[in-house]
Motif scaffolding. Structure first.
Motif, mmCIF file in Angstrom:
data_model
loop_
_atom_site.group_PDB
_atom_site.id
_atom_site.type_symbol
_atom_site.label_atom_id
_atom_site.label_comp_id
_atom_site.label_asym_id
_atom_site.label_seq_id
_atom_site.Cartn_x
_atom_site.Cartn_y
_atom_site.Cartn_z
ATOM 1 N N SER A 1 -22.846 -4.921 -14.897
ATOM 2 C CA SER A 1 -21.784 -4.818 -13.870
ATOM 3 C C SER A 1 -20.690 -5.833 -14.245
ATOM 4 O O SER A 1 -21.111 -7.089 -14.640
ATOM 5 C CB SER A 1 -22.179 -4.922 -12.404
ATOM 6 O OG SER A 1 -23.163 -3.934 -12.196
ATOM 7 N N THR B 1 -15.488 1.527 -9.213
ATOM 8 C CA THR B 1 -14.869 1.560 -7.927
ATOM 9 C C THR B 1 -13.554 0.758 -7.814
ATOM 10 O O THR B 1 -13.587 -0.342 -8.096
ATOM 11 C CB THR B 1 -15.927 1.149 -6.830
ATOM 12 O OG1 THR B 1 -16.997 2.093 -6.769
ATOM 13 C CG2 THR B 1 -15.147 1.369 -5.419
ATOM 14 N N ASP C 1 -13.080 11.347 -15.323
ATOM 15 C CA ASP C 1 -14.355 11.887 -15.073
ATOM 16 C C ASP C 1 -15.566 11.156 -15.573
ATOM 17 O O ASP C 1 -16.625 10.890 -14.758
ATOM 18 C CB ASP C 1 -14.508 13.286 -15.578
ATOM 19 C CG ASP C 1 -13.821 14.180 -15.010
ATOM 20 O OD1 ASP C 1 -13.600 15.358 -15.553
ATOM 21 O OD2 ASP C 1 -13.644 14.139 -13.676
ATOM 22 N N LYS D 1 -16.479 8.225 -12.976
ATOM 23 C CA LYS D 1 -16.819 8.559 -11.527
ATOM 24 C C LYS D 1 -18.327 8.395 -11.076
ATOM 25 O O LYS D 1 -19.223 8.478 -11.940
ATOM 26 C CB LYS D 1 -16.598 10.166 -11.449
ATOM 27 C CG LYS D 1 -15.113 10.350 -11.053
ATOM 28 C CD LYS D 1 -14.937 11.787 -10.932
ATOM 29 C CE LYS D 1 -13.507 12.312 -10.851
ATOM 30 N NZ LYS D 1 -13.199 13.763 -10.758
ATOM 31 N N GLY D 2 -18.511 7.543 -10.165
ATOM 32 C CA GLY D 2 -20.000 6.911 -9.591
ATOM 33 C C GLY D 2 -20.385 5.692 -10.225
ATOM 34 O O GLY D 2 -21.371 5.365 -9.876
ATOM 35 N N ARG D 3 -19.656 5.345 -11.119
ATOM 36 C CA ARG D 3 -19.958 3.842 -11.775
ATOM 37 C C ARG D 3 -18.841 3.013 -11.439
ATOM 38 O O ARG D 3 -19.072 1.718 -11.170
ATOM 39 C CB ARG D 3 -19.957 4.101 -13.405
ATOM 40 C CG ARG D 3 -21.099 5.151 -13.731
ATOM 41 C CD ARG D 3 -21.410 5.037 -15.264
ATOM 42 N NE ARG D 3 -20.129 5.142 -16.203
ATOM 43 C CZ ARG D 3 -19.642 4.430 -16.756
ATOM 44 N NH1 ARG D 3 -20.096 3.142 -17.095
ATOM 45 N NH2 ARG D 3 -18.382 4.874 -17.547
ATOM 46 N N TYR E 1 -10.198 8.729 -10.128
ATOM 47 C CA TYR E 1 -10.713 8.332 -11.390
ATOM 48 C C TYR E 1 -10.930 9.166 -12.450
ATOM 49 O O TYR E 1 -10.959 10.640 -12.211
ATOM 50 C CB TYR E 1 -12.395 8.072 -11.043
ATOM 51 C CG TYR E 1 -12.522 6.892 -9.845
ATOM 52 C CD1 TYR E 1 -12.449 7.440 -8.549
ATOM 53 C CD2 TYR E 1 -12.633 5.705 -10.018
ATOM 54 C CE1 TYR E 1 -12.384 6.566 -7.515
ATOM 55 C CE2 TYR E 1 -12.769 4.614 -9.108
ATOM 56 C CZ TYR E 1 -12.681 5.084 -7.689
ATOM 57 O OH TYR E 1 -12.779 4.151 -6.846
ATOM 58 N N ASN F 1 -19.848 -0.528 -12.689
ATOM 59 C CA ASN F 1 -21.356 -0.754 -12.794
ATOM 60 C C ASN F 1 -21.902 0.028 -13.984
ATOM 61 O O ASN F 1 -21.423 1.021 -14.267
ATOM 62 C CB ASN F 1 -22.152 -0.245 -11.191
ATOM 63 C CG ASN F 1 -21.426 -1.264 -10.399
ATOM 64 O OD1 ASN F 1 -21.138 -2.219 -10.358
ATOM 65 N ND2 ASN F 1 -21.412 -0.714 -9.055
ATOM 66 N N SER F 2 -23.099 -0.077 -14.187
ATOM 67 C CA SER F 2 -23.672 0.674 -15.375
ATOM 68 C C SER F 2 -23.003 0.853 -16.531
ATOM 69 O O SER F 2 -22.826 1.811 -17.024
ATOM 70 C CB SER F 2 -24.160 2.152 -14.675
ATOM 71 O OG SER F 2 -24.923 2.091 -13.720
#
Length: 125
Positions: free
Chosen positions: A16, A68, A61, A64-66, A59, A83-84
């Motif tokens: 991260s 913020t 695609d 997204k989810g990684r 965001y 992250n990730s």
């Protein structure tokens, strides 16, 4: 407003990193603020953004989810928590701001008139 991006570095895949974009000369109140990135040999691409009211976030695609996007309460700094991380996230990351940008153009770099200098993120496998 002047923008100063920081926080880049060399990390391993899966790690991260948090980027910061600090405003000077003004706060980010009333500005749409975005992160873009440009990988070697590729065009600059949209990563994430706040709307002008900072009530909406956007965001690409692939992050997204990684990733913020967030800001401090004083609206002087916008962050990009990543992250990730993947090798394909390697790029120079730029923050940008705009006083007038419509939702449909939030991901268009031409809509932003204020840019930071960029910070390099390198993700190794």
């Amino acid at each position: 407003v002047q923008l100063q991006a920081s926080g880049g570095g060399l990390v391993q895949a899966g790690d991260s990193l948090r980027l910061s974009c600090a405003a000077s000369g003004d706060t980010f109140r009333g500005y749409a603020v975005a992160w873009f990135r440009q990988a070697p040999g590729k065009e600059r691409e949209f990563v994430a953004a706040f709307s002008r009211s900072h009530s909406a976030t956007y965001y690409r695609d692939s992050v997204k989810g990684r990733f913020t996007i967030s800001r401090d309460n004083a609206r002087t700094t916008v962050y990009l928590q990543m992250n990730s991380l993947k090798r394909e996230d390697t790029a120079v990351y730029y923050c940008a701001a705009a006083t007038s940008v419509i939702t449909s153009s939030i991901g268009n770099s031409d809509a932003y008139g204020y840019w930071g200098q960029g910070t390099l993120v390198t993700v190794s496998s």
